[in-house]
Write a protein that holds these residues in place. Structure first.
Motif, mmCIF file in Angstrom:
data_model
loop_
_atom_site.group_PDB
_atom_site.id
_atom_site.type_symbol
_atom_site.label_atom_id
_atom_site.label_comp_id
_atom_site.label_asym_id
_atom_site.label_seq_id
_atom_site.Cartn_x
_atom_site.Cartn_y
_atom_site.Cartn_z
ATOM 1 N N ILE A 76 0.831 -1.209 0.000
ATOM 2 C CA ILE A 76 0.000 0.000 0.000
ATOM 3 C C ILE A 76 0.867 1.261 0.000
ATOM 4 O O ILE A 76 0.537 2.268 -0.636
ATOM 5 C CB ILE A 76 -0.972 -0.009 1.210
ATOM 6 N N TYR A 77 2.010 1.203 0.679
ATOM 7 C CA TYR A 77 2.921 2.349 0.714
ATOM 8 C C TYR A 77 3.706 2.453 -0.592
ATOM 9 O O TYR A 77 3.943 3.566 -1.088
ATOM 10 C CB TYR A 77 3.891 2.203 1.894
ATOM 11 N N ILE A 78 4.091 1.316 -1.158
ATOM 12 C CA ILE A 78 4.818 1.320 -2.429
ATOM 13 C C ILE A 78 3.941 1.921 -3.532
ATOM 14 O O ILE A 78 4.428 2.686 -4.381
ATOM 15 C CB ILE A 78 5.256 -0.109 -2.816
ATOM 16 N N GLU A 79 2.662 1.592 -3.511
ATOM 17 C CA GLU A 79 1.753 2.145 -4.524
ATOM 18 C C GLU A 79 1.664 3.665 -4.411
ATOM 19 O O GLU A 79 1.586 4.366 -5.418
ATOM 20 C CB GLU A 79 0.369 1.507 -4.395
ATOM 21 N N LYS A 80 1.680 4.181 -3.198
ATOM 22 C CA LYS A 80 1.687 5.641 -3.011
ATOM 23 C C LYS A 80 2.942 6.259 -3.613
ATOM 24 O O LYS A 80 2.891 7.319 -4.256
ATOM 25 C CB LYS A 80 1.607 5.983 -1.522
ATOM 26 N N ILE A 81 4.065 5.597 -3.407
ATOM 27 C CA ILE A 81 5.327 6.084 -3.971
ATOM 28 C C ILE A 81 5.263 6.075 -5.493
ATOM 29 O O ILE A 81 5.675 7.037 -6.154
ATOM 30 C CB ILE A 81 6.501 5.214 -3.469
ATOM 31 N N LYS A 93 11.510 11.243 -2.150
ATOM 32 C CA LYS A 93 11.140 10.118 -3.013
ATOM 33 C C LYS A 93 12.378 9.254 -3.254
ATOM 34 O O LYS A 93 13.497 9.762 -3.269
ATOM 35 C CB LYS A 93 10.588 10.619 -4.357
ATOM 36 N N PRO A 94 12.190 7.962 -3.472
ATOM 37 C CA PRO A 94 13.343 7.116 -3.792
ATOM 38 C C PRO A 94 13.963 7.536 -5.119
ATOM 39 O O PRO A 94 13.293 8.100 -5.988
ATOM 40 C CB PRO A 94 12.740 5.715 -3.907
ATOM 41 N N LEU A 95 15.251 7.242 -5.268
ATOM 42 C CA LEU A 95 15.900 7.439 -6.564
ATOM 43 C C LEU A 95 15.454 6.366 -7.551
ATOM 44 O O LEU A 95 15.264 6.623 -8.730
ATOM 45 C CB LEU A 95 17.422 7.358 -6.409
ATOM 46 N N TYR A 96 15.277 5.152 -7.020
ATOM 47 C CA TYR A 96 14.957 4.004 -7.851
ATOM 48 C C TYR A 96 13.907 3.133 -7.175
ATOM 49 O O TYR A 96 13.748 3.156 -5.955
ATOM 50 C CB TYR A 96 16.204 3.122 -8.085
ATOM 51 N N LEU A 97 13.220 2.353 -8.008
ATOM 52 C CA LEU A 97 12.447 1.210 -7.536
ATOM 53 C C LEU A 97 13.040 -0.014 -8.221
ATOM 54 O O LEU A 97 12.987 -0.138 -9.446
ATOM 55 C CB LEU A 97 10.962 1.357 -7.883
ATOM 56 N N ALA A 98 13.660 -0.875 -7.432
ATOM 57 C CA ALA A 98 14.263 -2.087 -7.983
ATOM 58 C C ALA A 98 13.159 -3.099 -8.244
ATOM 59 O O ALA A 98 12.401 -3.468 -7.347
ATOM 60 C CB ALA A 98 15.297 -2.648 -7.022
ATOM 61 N N LYS A 99 13.080 -3.548 -9.468
ATOM 62 C CA LYS A 99 12.031 -4.472 -9.896
ATOM 63 C C LYS A 99 12.538 -5.899 -9.719
ATOM 64 O O LYS A 99 13.589 -6.259 -10.232
ATOM 65 C CB LYS A 99 11.714 -4.194 -11.368
#
Length: 500
Positions: A76-81, A93-99
């Motif tokens: 739920i928090y990742i979706e907000k980001i 905000k994060p620099l990256y989202l590692a997939k």
């Protein structure tokens, strides 16, 4: 110029390792400092306000107020980001989202922040510096180095770059290594793994390769295709090859196969990088123990295996752990992960300094009959018996057969052999005995007549690669689960068995 580069590397390595001793000698204090820093920094984030970080004074307060999270709970928090919100889990905000591919959650997106990214890079650098300092040899810095990794092409969403961790890391190769680095950027960006391997071979086959890095399944595939093209083993093609750097999966099951492909023993440095943080590395090339990184932006907790399925499991700090017990590793990080259970299990083998081995995955085990067999046990059993019988294993996985057409249930091992044993039945009985020695629950089930000894199903040559290709997970950061609790993988593998 080459001599100067080697001397500088030796000097850097010596000074780096000397600096690292400062935190190694006071690990509990360092962990407490990081705990307080992480809580204070995130106090005014959405997560920090929701869980009253301003009221947290002690680790006990934290454990009472903040539950253990997995990806589903954190989603739920990742979706907000992903929607562009700031100050959700960590300031800004994060620099990256590692997939990354999750076992139960599909695609996962793990935040990497400006505070956490340097520690991913420092971890990898520290592993090399410790190796240089231990061996007093930095010859590899003058040769070519290959990093088998995912594509560095990144997507963008609300100013946050998205890609595989290995692809993100490709943007941070130090300038002094850029001229030594292979493959080319163009080749690295290729998505088709088989075509990519072919291009990597073309670019490296005539080079002075001194360091090769990648996860073991990739390395095996690269080496086999290289040998097929050159007609030589790896050390004949790359006579100055000095070092392999591996990570992602346990190297031990691949060790004998690697040595055969290379043509002799060479030094191996094992690392434990994860999208969630750079956790550990082999600081002494002469042992298989991994140094736990206690001063790298992470506060650690450990859940005993018998507690992992409880609603409120016991959570231990490094001060409370015991040697030679398996724990689920839990991270609180400067990327905004809070008591996050990453799904790996570790076993402490030393406390001065704190060193671990990775023993398995919390989701990857076989316990259809209450035996709770883990990766560490099956890999150890297979290595023991294959070495005893001089048998090379290419790849393997196992699954329970709960409802056989006849006879008692059993564990079915799917194994791709480099050389098939002359007597597969005798090999399977030895393997079964080796596993019984390592797991008393499994032993009780066999001796009690609940299970019959394991069965081996022989997978044809390249069968596992073909399976991974069929499910769209060949190459990249994808790894084959060693153990399953159902027949989902086993049922598909049936078509890849060696015909009588």
């Amino acid at each position: 110029m080459g001599f100067i580069k080697k001397r500088i590397a030796l000097w850097w390595a010596f000074n780096h390792c000397k600096q690292q001793e400062k935190w190694k000698n006071r690990p509990i204090e360092i962990q407490n400092i990081w705990f307080q820093k992480l809580i204070k920094t995130a106090e005014n984030t959405q997560f920090g306000k929701e869980y009253n970080f301003s009221q947290i004074r002690t680790i006990k307060d934290y454990q009472e107020q903040v539950p253990v999270f997995d990806y589903e709970k954190l989603k739920i928090y990742i979706e907000k980001i992903k929607e562009g919100e700031k100050d959700v889990l960590w300031p800004g905000k994060p620099l990256y989202l590692a997939k990354t591919s999750g076992t139960t959650s599909g695609i996962k997106y793990i935040p990497i922040t400006k505070d956490s990214m340097p520690f991913h890079i420092e971890g990898a650098k520290s592993a090399l510096f410790h190796y240089i300092n231990k061996r007093k040899n930095s010859d590899f810095v003058n040769g070519k180095m290959i990093f088998l990794q995912g594509s560095p092409k990144l997507d963008d969403i609300h100013g946050i770059k998205i890609g595989r961790l290995s692809g993100i890391s490709a943007h941070f190769v130090p300038k002094y290594l850029q001229s030594n680095r292979l493959p080319s950027w163009k080749t690295n960006c290729m998505e088709d793994w088989e075509a990519k391997i072919d291009c990597i071979i073309d670019e490296t086959i005539h080079q002075n390769m001194t360091l090769i890095s990648g996860i073991p399944p990739w390395l095996v595939m690269y080496y086999e295709k290289l040998i097929e093209k050159s007609g030589k083993n790896i050390i004949q093609t790359f006579p100055n090859l000095q070092l392999l750097v591996t990570g992602g999966v346990n190297y031990k099951p691949y060790e004998e196969k690697m040595e055969e492909l290379i043509g002799r023993k060479i030094d191996i440095v094992q690392t434990y990088p994860a999208s969630e943080g750079f956790i550990a590395f082999q600081d002494d090339v002469d042992t298989n123990e991994l140094l736990l990184m206690l001063n790298h932006g992470i506060f650690y907790e450990f859940i005993p295996m018998e507690e992992i399925h409880k609603k409120q499991p016991k959570r231990l700090t490094i001060e409370e752990i015991e040697l030679n017990k398996d724990y689920s590793i839990v991270l609180t990080t400067n990327a905004g992960l809070w008591s996050y259970q990453i799904g790996d299990t570790v076993r402490f083998v030393n406390k001065k300094p704190f060193k671990i081995i990775v023993s398995g995955r919390t989701q990857h085990y076989t316990s259809a009959f209450g035996e709770h067999v883990i990766s560490y046990e099956v890999e150890g059993a297979l290595k023991e018996i294959s070495e005893k019988n001089h048998i090379l294993i290419q790849e393997f996985t196992l699954a329970p057969e709960v409802n056989p057409s006849q006879g008692l249930p059993y564990h079915e091992w799917f194994i791709e052999f480099e050389r098939i044993p002359d007597n597969i039945h005798a090999f399977s009985l030895e393997l079964d005995q080796a596993l019984r020695k390592r797991n008393t629950y499994y032993d009780d089930l066999i001796s009690g007549g609940i299970l019959r000894p394991l069965k081996i199903s022989v997978v044809r040559k390249n069968g596992f690669n073909d399976y991974m290709k069929e499910i769209g997970k060949l190459g990249g950061q994808n790894k084959l689960p060693r153990l399953s609790n159902d027949r989902k993988i086993a049922d598909v593998l049936e078509k890849y068995l060696k015909k009588p």
